[in-house]
Design a protein around this motif. Structure first.
Motif, PDB file in Angstrom:
ATOM      1  N   ILE A   4      70.852  25.021 125.312  1.00 55.51           N
ATOM      2  CA  ILE A   4      69.772  25.719 124.636  1.00 55.51           C
ATOM      3  C   ILE A   4      69.575  25.049 123.285  1.00 55.51           C
ATOM      4  O   ILE A   4      70.504  24.953 122.487  1.00 55.51           O
ATOM      5  CB  ILE A   4      70.125  27.198 124.442  1.00 55.51           C
ATOM      6  N   LEU A   5      68.364  24.593 123.030  1.00 61.46           N
ATOM      7  CA  LEU A   5      68.056  23.950 121.751  1.00 61.46           C
ATOM      8  C   LEU A   5      67.259  24.902 120.879  1.00 61.46           C
ATOM      9  O   LEU A   5      66.377  25.605 121.356  1.00 61.46           O
ATOM     10  CB  LEU A   5      67.210  22.689 121.969  1.00 61.46           C
ATOM     11  N   ASN A   6      67.564  24.883 119.612  1.00 59.33           N
ATOM     12  CA  ASN A   6      66.704  25.557 118.661  1.00 59.33           C
ATOM     13  C   ASN A   6      65.447  24.718 118.502  1.00 59.33           C
ATOM     14  O   ASN A   6      65.423  23.539 118.842  1.00 59.33           O
ATOM     15  CB  ASN A   6      67.409  25.680 117.307  1.00 59.33           C
ATOM     16  N   ASN A   7      64.410  25.310 117.955  1.00 58.84           N
ATOM     17  CA  ASN A   7      63.224  24.542 117.639  1.00 58.84           C
ATOM     18  C   ASN A   7      63.568  23.537 116.549  1.00 58.84           C
ATOM     19  O   ASN A   7      64.526  23.714 115.809  1.00 58.84           O
ATOM     20  CB  ASN A   7      62.110  25.471 117.168  1.00 58.84           C
ATOM     21  N   PHE A   8      62.771  22.482 116.458  1.00 54.39           N
ATOM     22  CA  PHE A   8      62.983  21.460 115.445  1.00 54.39           C
ATOM     23  C   PHE A   8      62.122  21.797 114.233  1.00 54.39           C
ATOM     24  O   PHE A   8      60.897  21.849 114.348  1.00 54.39           O
ATOM     25  CB  PHE A   8      62.571  20.086 115.964  1.00 54.39           C
ATOM     26  N   GLN A   9      62.727  22.018 113.090  1.00 54.89           N
ATOM     27  CA  GLN A   9      61.956  22.352 111.898  1.00 54.89           C
ATOM     28  C   GLN A   9      61.341  21.080 111.308  1.00 54.89           C
ATOM     29  O   GLN A   9      62.045  20.118 111.022  1.00 54.89           O
ATOM     30  CB  GLN A   9      62.803  23.045 110.841  1.00 54.89           C
ATOM     31  N   LYS A  23      59.626  13.851 110.254  1.00 53.46           N
ATOM     32  CA  LYS A  23      60.949  14.084 109.676  1.00 53.46           C
ATOM     33  C   LYS A  23      61.294  15.522 110.038  1.00 53.46           C
ATOM     34  O   LYS A  23      60.555  16.445 109.688  1.00 53.46           O
ATOM     35  CB  LYS A  23      60.921  13.880 108.167  1.00 53.46           C
ATOM     36  N   MET A  24      62.410  15.691 110.783  1.00 59.45           N
ATOM     37  CA  MET A  24      62.751  17.013 111.299  1.00 59.45           C
ATOM     38  C   MET A  24      64.217  17.340 111.065  1.00 59.45           C
ATOM     39  O   MET A  24      65.053  16.445 111.031  1.00 59.45           O
ATOM     40  CB  MET A  24      62.509  17.074 112.812  1.00 59.45           C
ATOM     41  N   GLU A  25      64.469  18.624 110.946  1.00 55.07           N
ATOM     42  CA  GLU A  25      65.843  19.116 110.934  1.00 55.07           C
ATOM     43  C   GLU A  25      66.140  19.642 112.328  1.00 55.07           C
ATOM     44  O   GLU A  25      65.415  20.479 112.861  1.00 55.07           O
ATOM     45  CB  GLU A  25      66.009  20.233 109.912  1.00 55.07           C
ATOM     46  N   THR A  32      74.009  20.105 112.171  1.00 55.00           N
ATOM     47  CA  THR A  32      72.597  19.980 111.841  1.00 55.00           C
ATOM     48  C   THR A  32      72.355  18.591 111.284  1.00 55.00           C
ATOM     49  O   THR A  32      73.150  18.081 110.500  1.00 55.00           O
ATOM     50  CB  THR A  32      72.198  21.044 110.799  1.00 55.00           C
ATOM     51  N   SER A  33      71.243  17.983 111.686  1.00 59.25           N
ATOM     52  CA  SER A  33      70.900  16.639 111.241  1.00 59.25           C
ATOM     53  C   SER A  33      69.425  16.575 110.862  1.00 59.25           C
ATOM     54  O   SER A  33      68.605  17.296 111.425  1.00 59.25           O
ATOM     55  CB  SER A  33      71.147  15.619 112.345  1.00 59.25           C
ATOM     56  N   VAL A  34      69.109  15.672 109.950  1.00 61.97           N
ATOM     57  CA  VAL A  34      67.723  15.359 109.633  1.00 61.97           C
ATOM     58  C   VAL A  34      67.434  14.010 110.287  1.00 61.97           C
ATOM     59  O   VAL A  34      68.155  13.039 110.074  1.00 61.97           O
ATOM     60  CB  VAL A  34      67.484  15.309 108.112  1.00 61.97           C
ATOM     61  N   GLU A  66      57.516  24.342 113.159  1.00 62.80           N
ATOM     62  CA  GLU A  66      58.574  23.894 114.053  1.00 62.80           C
ATOM     63  C   GLU A  66      57.931  23.290 115.296  1.00 62.80           C
ATOM     64  O   GLU A  66      56.827  23.681 115.685  1.00 62.80           O
ATOM     65  CB  GLU A  66      59.450  25.066 114.511  1.00 62.80           C
ATOM     66  N   ILE A  67      58.641  22.350 115.896  1.00 63.95           N
ATOM     67  CA  ILE A  67      58.242  21.846 117.208  1.00 63.95           C
ATOM     68  C   ILE A  67      59.144  22.508 118.235  1.00 63.95           C
ATOM     69  O   ILE A  67      60.364  22.538 118.083  1.00 63.95           O
ATOM     70  CB  ILE A  67      58.384  20.318 117.296  1.00 63.95           C
ATOM     71  N   VAL A  68      58.540  23.059 119.254  1.00 63.80           N
ATOM     72  CA  VAL A  68      59.293  23.654 120.357  1.00 63.80           C
ATOM     73  C   VAL A  68      59.743  22.494 121.256  1.00 63.80           C
ATOM     74  O   VAL A  68      58.950  21.602 121.556  1.00 63.80           O
ATOM     75  CB  VAL A  68      58.401  24.655 121.120  1.00 63.80           C
ATOM     76  N   PRO A  69      61.012  22.466 121.668  1.00 67.46           N
ATOM     77  CA  PRO A  69      61.546  21.296 122.374  1.00 67.46           C
ATOM     78  C   PRO A  69      61.192  21.202 123.863  1.00 67.46           C
ATOM     79  O   PRO A  69      62.034  20.986 124.717  1.00 67.46           O
ATOM     80  CB  PRO A  69      63.057  21.438 122.175  1.00 67.46           C
TER      81      PRO A  69
END
Length: 135
Positions: A4-9, A23-25, A32-34, A66-69
């Motif tokens: 399960i992935l969180n959305n990408f901020q 550029k996303m978190e 957590t990565s940027v 956010e981008i939904v994955p």
């Protein structure tokens, strides 16, 4: 295996001498990565157009996208070319808006790769933001 992935901020949608990028978190189970995610012109235009607008038509500035994955794929007619749509979420306080945008097959495929193949931070080390900073 699926996780399960969180959305990408989204932190920034822009272009530089290398090309278009987001550029996303990204939050994964081990951290957590940027990241810097390079994107094609077609998908860039769809995303940029939506994140530069004020979705809720409000003067309040505390919002983020956010981008939904995942991507949506459909065909309007049998044997026609598939149409791909990505999904953004605009979040402002307790309000959330869902925004679909047209994207390329490549962008949709990259989202699918992320959803299916990325399980830990080490899997996306090559996308870390600091790898792209000029020295």
């Amino acid at each position: 295996m699926y996780i399960i992935l969180n959305n990408f901020q989204i932190i920034e949608v822009s272009k530089d001498k290398v090309g278009n990028y987001i550029k996303m978190e990204v939050q994964l189970q081990d951290g957590t990565s940027v990241i810097r995610w390079g994107i094609d012109d077609f998908s860039y235009k769809g995303i940029k157009e939506n994140v530069t607008g004020n979705y809720f038509d409000s003067l309040e500035v505390k919002y983020h996208y956010e981008i939904v994955p995942y991507a949506i794929t459909y065909q309007e007619k049998a044997n026609s070319r598939p149409i791909y749509k990505g999904v953004l979420r605009c979040i402002q306080g307790n309000r959330v808006g869902r925004i679909e945008f047209l994207c390329s097959e490549r962008f949709a495929g990259n989202l699918e790769w992320f959803r299916r193949e990325v399980q830990k931070v080490d899997d996306i080390r090559h996308l870390f933001w600091e790898n792209f900073l000029e020295t």
